[in-house]
Design an enzyme around this catalytic site. Structure first.
Site, PDB file in Angstrom:
ATOM      1  N   ALA A  88     -10.903   5.313 -18.408  1.00  0.00           N
ATOM      2  CA  ALA A  88     -10.529   6.709 -18.553  1.00  0.00           C
ATOM      3  C   ALA A  88     -10.779   7.054 -20.012  1.00  0.00           C
ATOM      4  CB  ALA A  88      -9.060   6.904 -18.207  1.00  0.00           C
ATOM      5  N   ASP A  89     -11.287   8.238 -20.255  1.00  0.00           N
ATOM      6  CA  ASP A  89     -11.602   8.576 -21.637  1.00  0.00           C
ATOM      7  C   ASP A  89     -11.618  10.098 -21.821  1.00  0.00           C
ATOM      8  OD1 ASP A  89     -12.234   8.170 -24.274  1.00  0.00           O
ATOM      9  OD2 ASP A  89     -14.263   7.431 -23.930  1.00  0.00           O
ATOM     10  N   THR A  90     -11.316  10.514 -23.039  1.00  0.00           N
ATOM     11  CA  THR A  90     -11.407  11.932 -23.357  1.00  0.00           C
ATOM     12  C   THR A  90     -12.406  12.117 -24.495  1.00  0.00           C
ATOM     13  OG1 THR A  90      -9.672  11.703 -24.997  1.00  0.00           O
ATOM     14  CG2 THR A  90      -8.988  12.360 -22.800  1.00  0.00           C
TER      15      THR A  90
ATOM     16  N   ARG B 108      -4.447  22.664 -24.882  1.00  0.00           N
ATOM     17  CA  ARG B 108      -3.755  21.431 -24.577  1.00  0.00           C
ATOM     18  C   ARG B 108      -3.844  21.139 -23.085  1.00  0.00           C
ATOM     19  NH1 ARG B 108       2.540  20.146 -25.601  1.00  0.00           N
ATOM     20  NH2 ARG B 108       2.832  21.989 -24.323  1.00  0.00           N
TER      21      ARG B 108
ATOM     22  N   ALA C  62      -9.487   0.750 -27.357  1.00  0.00           N
ATOM     23  CA  ALA C  62     -10.858   0.856 -27.842  1.00  0.00           C
ATOM     24  C   ALA C  62     -11.078   2.268 -28.335  1.00  0.00           C
ATOM     25  CB  ALA C  62     -11.843   0.527 -26.727  1.00  0.00           C
TER      26      ALA C  62
ATOM     27  N   HIS D  71      -7.264  12.070 -29.728  1.00  0.00           N
ATOM     28  CA  HIS D  71      -6.122  11.216 -30.002  1.00  0.00           C
ATOM     29  C   HIS D  71      -6.443   9.801 -29.573  1.00  0.00           C
ATOM     30  CE1 HIS D  71      -3.361  14.570 -30.819  1.00  0.00           C
ATOM     31  NE2 HIS D  71      -4.201  15.211 -30.037  1.00  0.00           N
TER      32      HIS D  71
ATOM     33  N   LEU E 157      -4.849   5.849 -28.973  1.00  0.00           N
ATOM     34  CA  LEU E 157      -3.623   5.091 -28.792  1.00  0.00           C
ATOM     35  C   LEU E 157      -3.800   3.660 -29.272  1.00  0.00           C
ATOM     36  CD1 LEU E 157      -2.437   6.078 -25.193  1.00  0.00           C
ATOM     37  CD2 LEU E 157      -1.439   6.777 -27.354  1.00  0.00           C
TER      38      LEU E 157
ATOM     39  N   ASP F  31     -15.597  -5.992 -16.497  1.00  0.00           N
ATOM     40  CA  ASP F  31     -14.231  -6.381 -16.783  1.00  0.00           C
ATOM     41  C   ASP F  31     -14.247  -7.688 -17.571  1.00  0.00           C
ATOM     42  OD1 ASP F  31     -11.309  -6.301 -16.310  1.00  0.00           O
ATOM     43  OD2 ASP F  31     -11.698  -8.080 -15.113  1.00  0.00           O
TER      44      ASP F  31
END
Lengths: 427, 259, 259
Positions: free
Chosen positions: A96-98, A105, A197, A212, A214, A289
């Site tokens: 999952a990525d943005t 928002r 990552a 953002h 994490l 993986d």
């Protein structure tokens, strides 16, 4: 359950979004967990890939890649047209990525969870109607088909014959596919591997200051909270829920359970196997993986029959450079859903690609850009939009948001709702 | 002529043209070989003056190692010389010179002969082991004659000629182990897939199309002063493997296109 | 002569021998070309009789698509013919014939000329765009002449010759977008890395070494009756994924070895 409705409920109100939901050809696959050599394979495994992308203001903003495996248990004499088989479903969350280029928002966590809800609602039989088998046998009556194993010269001769006989392209008979059925109410597993990552899908997107990121720990908290919600909202009680952090002490792993709603979280993984059983027959093989790569490496190093589960996790952890303090984890849940999955996706909410290469091709239009500037996100959108509209004569799904941000929820929850998946740059 | 008839005919003409392409490729290979052969003879003589040349090349090449059992490397280190001699593109031999190991292994020079034949089969008849389809080689069969080689004494337990009891589980197991050793390759024929030294044909191809022609390149690569640059030689180039930290970056952005 | 002197000399002789190898490779390429050229001429004439041949080949090939923007495919569909013409191995041209689209795009046939030169440079001088090292081409520079092509009207906004304001953000952005389109490749020279159509040189190589020589293979692949078998054409194919290839439990596995 319609994808449009699900997403509309979690996208900000008064805003329009576009969504692309790609699905690969359901394909028979080798078993997820390797079988002992010589052991009869009594399983049929069907693998399907889903890829979701969210666009806002003509920009790519979010991507989610998920694999769905249906594993069926063969009967002694299989009558594929009539037998309803015992089965198990496994949802592997791959990436999952943005990109960080959303101008409003958006609650990525809610969106991610909703998409998983949507996948859980799909009838497993949806994937089983027409499955591409591992191997096809073209001898005999299929020898006039142009297939993967047809040489160039033979194909040309067949084409020539077809033209002279005014014969149209041959349509593949049903014999060249598997047609399977399974129970609707089956054990459903969800698993994923968390590792921080800079980017998972969108190259260079971490260079966008607005994205953002994490830490390993933040990422783990983000995902486990989604899984925790799913346990409460979707699963029957008694469902297995497991977390493992290779190299971490049990006391410290348990700390992650403190704020969770589901009461039966435990340390470990859902694939079983005792500490001294061989890793090769317990660890699943997922695409792209690290665990799979490590297994492949053990084969190459001739250590595959010497590495037990305990050693596997220890070495895996050592390879993760724990010195840098990165937290990686394996999360899995396994149990029955409270309601039976019987949703069949509708045409408008899914684009089924006809082949592996077309899936790759479409995905590469989305992820093939460099996302360090907004231009990449714009180009990504305009390419895929153009392709879907003018080449496939379809369109992206338009969704109008109806979700109202509630600014005054508990701070700890809000902290995560505004964060995207992206971990902070390690080191 | 109607358009369909023209097109139908064009396909047949294209098929002919493809056959001609194959013929030219074969012809070019012959030409290449005729040019290279004298040079190889010259080169073999130079290589003989460089101590441990082949030992270094063979230990450098990662694919080579993949064909063998770890214990074979004691004897790979005995390889003093490798020569490939072509009669034609499809008829050639590999000569390997071993030095001996006192009490274990006899010094010897062994020549193994090979021939490649076109197999006229469009379907799925015959061999095709468990390999993926090798489109390039479709319809070609590489075969070889059994050649005698003296096995090391240390291999007595797994030496197929010395296993008396081939029926017991223990015997079968030892037999299978032996069939995977370098020495079993010398009895590889290419005619009994699944029952011989595994991947025997690719092992031949490795010598003939890679190790022998590019041995100087591999030798110099092994001599790099910085050992950490010693990557990937001869590997298939799936280099992202094993580096777990790359987990998410290895989805290649489609547009980088390396050709 | 001492052993060291002999060895030292041997290395120099090997170096000479390697240079001869390079010369032979070049010579073989010339030979190959001389044989293929007449056949290609013949083949081009047959291909002209098959409707949509190039359109099908170019849509089939996934690497080709990776070089272009999705909107370019409207004009890729206009490609009626592709020809490569070699004067020598290192001097050649690509001719592309486009049909027109009423009101948008003019029918035209454009020939772009290329030449490859050995660059005597061992260091990192000169070009080398953002490409990875391409060992094979080290020390070779592919360059080309700008050739005029009429852009589609739909591209007016991004057509570099029609953008009047190249200073504004909008103008710069449109310019960059235009430079990524198929039409910008026709003005690619190979001399201004980073400022031209991206990966222009690999795009040329793709035509010359892959698409043109193997067009018939790609055409037939696109004709497969089962669309789901349409895997990976022209892709790099590194499959670190996939089934573990285990050998027998009791022994160290050899390995997968795909050659």
């Amino acid at each position: 359950m319609r994808l449009e409705k699900i997403l509309s409920d979690c996208l900000p109100s008064d805003d329009r979004f576009e969504v692309l939901h790609l699905q690969s050809v359901p394909t028979e696959n080798y078993p997820i967990v390797t079988k002992k050599l010589g052991q009869d394979n009594e399983l049929i495994t069907v693998k399907t890939q889903h890829f979701f992308t969210l666009f806002q203001n003509s920009k790519t903003v979010f991507g989610l890649e998920i694999y769905v495996y249906i594993t069926l248990i063969k009967k002694a004499k299989l009558d594929t047209n009539n037998d309803v088989l015992d089965a198990e479903r496994l949802i592997f969350i791959s990436k999952a990525d943005t990109t960080g280029y959303n101008n409003k928002r958006i609650n990525i966590k809610l969106i991610t969870k909703s998409i998983i809800h949507y996948l859980l609602s799909i009838d497993p039989n949806y994937y089983l109607q027409k499955v591409k088998p591992l191997k096809r046998n073209y001898v005999g009556k299929f020898s006039n088909y142009i297939s993967k194993s047809t040489s160039t010269v033979k194909a040309l001769k067949l084409l020539s014959k077809r033209k002279s006989a005014h014969q149209k392209q041959l349509y593949p008979p049903n014999d060249l596919f598997l047609h399977l059925k399974c129970e609707q109410n089956i054990v459903t597993k969800i698993c994923l591997f968390t590792r921080p990552a800079d980017q998972y899908l969108f190259a260079d997107s971490s260079k966008n200051a607005k994205k953002h990121v994490l830490t390993g720990e933040g990422l783990l908290l983000w995902w486990i909270s989604i899984m925790d919600d799913l346990l409460i909202e979707e699963y029957e009680s008694g469902t297995e829920a497991k977390l493992n952090i290779p190299g971490e002490e049990n006391v410290r792993i348990r700390k992650y359970f403190r704020n969770l709603k589901y009461s039966s979280w435990n340390i470990g993984d859902i694939f079983g196997g005792s500490a001294n059983s061989l890793a090769v027959f317990n660890i699943p093989l997922f695409p792209d993986d690290p665990k799979s790569r490590f297994l492949h490496q053990l084969v190459e190093e001739n250590r595959i029959y010497k590495t037990d589960m305990e050693t596997f996790w220890i070495e895996l952890q050592e390879r993760q450079e724990f010195k840098a303090g990165i937290t990686v984890s394996v999360i899995g849940i396994s149990g029955h859903l409270r309601s039976i999955s019987k949703n069949i996706p509708m045409d408008g909410e899914i684009i089924k690609t006809p082949s592996k290469s077309s899936f790759k091709h479409l995905k590469s239009y989305i992820t093939g850009e460099e996302f360090d500037t907004e231009e990449g996100a714009l180009e990504s959108y305009s390419n895929i939009k153009e392709y879907v509209v003018s080449r496939m004569h379809k369109d992206l799904l338009t969704v109008s948001g109806t979700y109202q941000f509630k600014p005054k929820i508990k701070p700890s929850v809000q902290k995560f709702t505004i964060t995207t998946l992206q971990p902070r740059r390690a080191k | 002529m109607s358009d369909d008839v023209i097109e139908s005919k064009a396909f047949l003409q294209l098929a002919e043209s493809e056959l001609k392409v194959d013929q030219i490729e074969k012809d070019v290979e012959e030409y290449r070989l005729s040019k290279m052969k004298p040079l190889y003879v010259e080169r073999d003589l130079i290589i003989e003056k460089i101590p441990d040349f082949w030992k270094i090349v063979l230990s450098q090449h990662s694919d080579f190692a993949n064909y063998l059992r770890a214990s074979d490397f004691t004897y790979v280190d005995c390889i003093e010389d490798v020569k490939v001699n072509w009669e034609t593109v499809d008829k050639f031999s590999i000569t390997i010179k071993f030095s001996g190991i006192e009490g274990d292994f006899e010094a010897q020079t062994v020549t193994k002969h090979f021939s490649r034949q076109r197999v006229i089969d469009d379907g799925n008849t015959g061999r095709k082991g468990n390999e993926e389809e090798e489109e390039e080689e479709e319809g070609e069969l590489l075969s070889s004659e059994v050649v005698d080689i003296k096995w090391p004494n240390k291999y007595d337990k797994i030496n197929p000629d010395k296993i008396e009891d081939k029926k017991s589980n223990e015997g079968k197991k030892n037999y299978r182990t032996g069939m995977k050793s370098l020495f079993a390759w010398f009895r590889w024929t290419g005619l009994k897939p699944g029952k011989e030294f595994p991947h025997g044909d690719s092992f031949v191809t490795l010598f003939v199309e890679d190790l022998y022609p590019y041995c100087v390149k591999y030798y110099t690569e092994a001599q790099r002063d910085l050992e950490d640059e010693n990557d990937d030689t001869g590997s298939e180039g799936h280099s992202s493997e094993g580096e777990l930290e790359l987990e998410n970056d290895d989805e290649p952005p489609a547009k980088k296109t390396k050709i």
